[in-house]
Design an enzyme around this catalytic site. Sequence first.
Site, short mmCIF file in Angstrom:
data_model
loop_
_atom_site.label_atom_id
_atom_site.label_comp_id
_atom_site.label_asym_id
_atom_site.label_seq_id
_atom_site.Cartn_x
_atom_site.Cartn_y
_atom_site.Cartn_z
CD GLU A 173 -23.75 -35.00 -15.33
OE1 GLU A 173 -23.80 -34.56 -16.51
OE2 GLU A 173 -23.73 -34.25 -14.34
CD GLU A 292 -20.61 -33.41 -12.06
OE1 GLU A 292 -21.24 -32.42 -12.47
OE2 GLU A 292 -20.14 -34.30 -12.79
#
Length: 501
Positions: A173, A292
């Site tokens: 991320e 995710e």
Amino acid sequence: MPRAHLTLDPSFTVGSVNRRLFGSFVEHLGRCVYDGIYEPGHASADENGFREDVLELVRELGVSTIRYPGGNFVSGFRWEDSVGPRAERPRRLDLAWHSVETNQVGIDEFSVWLEKAGSDLMYAVNLGTRGVQEALDVLEYCNIRSGTALSDARIANGRTEPYGVKMWCLGNEMDGPWQLGHRSADDYGKLASQTAKAMRQLDPSLELVVCGSSSAHMPTFGSWERTVLEHTYDDVDYISCHAYYEEKGGDMGSFLASAVDMDHFIESVVATADHVKAVRGSDKTINISFDEWNVWYLDRYQNVDKIDGVDNWPEAPRLLEDVYSVADAVVLGNLLISLLNHADRVTSASLAQLVNVIAPIMTEPGGDAWRQTTFYPFSVTSRLASGTALSVKLVSDTYETKDYGTVNVVDAAATSDGAAGSIFLVNRSQTEPATVTIDVRALGSVSTATAQTLADDDINAANTLADQNRVGLSANNTLVFADGTISITLPPVSWTAVSLG
């Protein structure tokens, strides 16, 4: 009563169902590792301190590849802290989740656990606060047989054979301002390309995942993917997607249609990747690692769980321990339908996470381990979805949502492995059962059909420590099979799997 009709034909396919679609995620966060998979004092603990009752549930869940050790945690992680004699391992502050990491479980211990669980390792390297050299070091430790400082250190630590880790995430991320080492797409793309090239010099067979957007709602979404892939297209195999969903403001109708957002997310990333491919004149295709995804009540974390304070650094605190309802499980089952319907390009995925932290499996220290409602659609889909994902021809009644406009009441996916097949269905109606007819004549010698459903009169019902079996699967006795057509009634807010034989 809402109605829907499905037509299945093996001539019309999406793509092969990769077992990596049924991966999960273990991060050093909250009680996922400590008091989750690892609790040396528990009555079921093995000689390594791992809970055998949890391992049994993990095997039942059917997870293939497990992403580790983060997550946001990885951007501050020094991997060498987690190997060697346990008594000598340092305690470190984990800035991502404002807690203390003891490093009692590291690469070697987790790899032992993976072998018992029957899952493969997908390893994430720290590109937040570290870089190329550290990625090469951990790769050498894991994958080189012997004869170097780090491979020999692994052997000295008790592991003779290399781990042979094939799939590696280049950070986590990195588009997010919350991430340690957050940087622009241009800067991250350059670092990821340098790291990938270096890792491939050591092991050309690696499969590498570059960071895409942490949400389709990030302000840089789309432009992030394009810029990063312009730097890394020749160096990587996957770009990641991350998405979490929750009911907001009592808008159950939009929440139940969350898979519509996932569909759009996947298709947008595919379009961006293929744009870069076309501009470069490449014959290589970048696939998606949706590493995710889940239902996560992030608002509750921000308002209830979040830890702060200079002197407040707990060890394995209770964080993100969402209790999942029937509605949550139906949404999760629908997200799996979305992944199957994009199996040509989504060839790896990781349910985040596995134990205690927004997880299908919960534990109590010194006590029980049990299945949350979300356990059931994942475990059944992992077991039944095999072979090829079929291109389902679906006609359904619709309803209006605040977030996604007009959506189908019924959503569906189907797979076939030649000898048998499976169909996965959701009914998003909150008030009415839905009647679904399924034309399976083109599948050939289908002679039997059985179904199991997750539903409850109370869509907020959940499995808890006090009532661990409140919600489960039940046989769907409304199913009728005749003359190559199946008719089934789906209860309101339900998920159903149909097995064909």
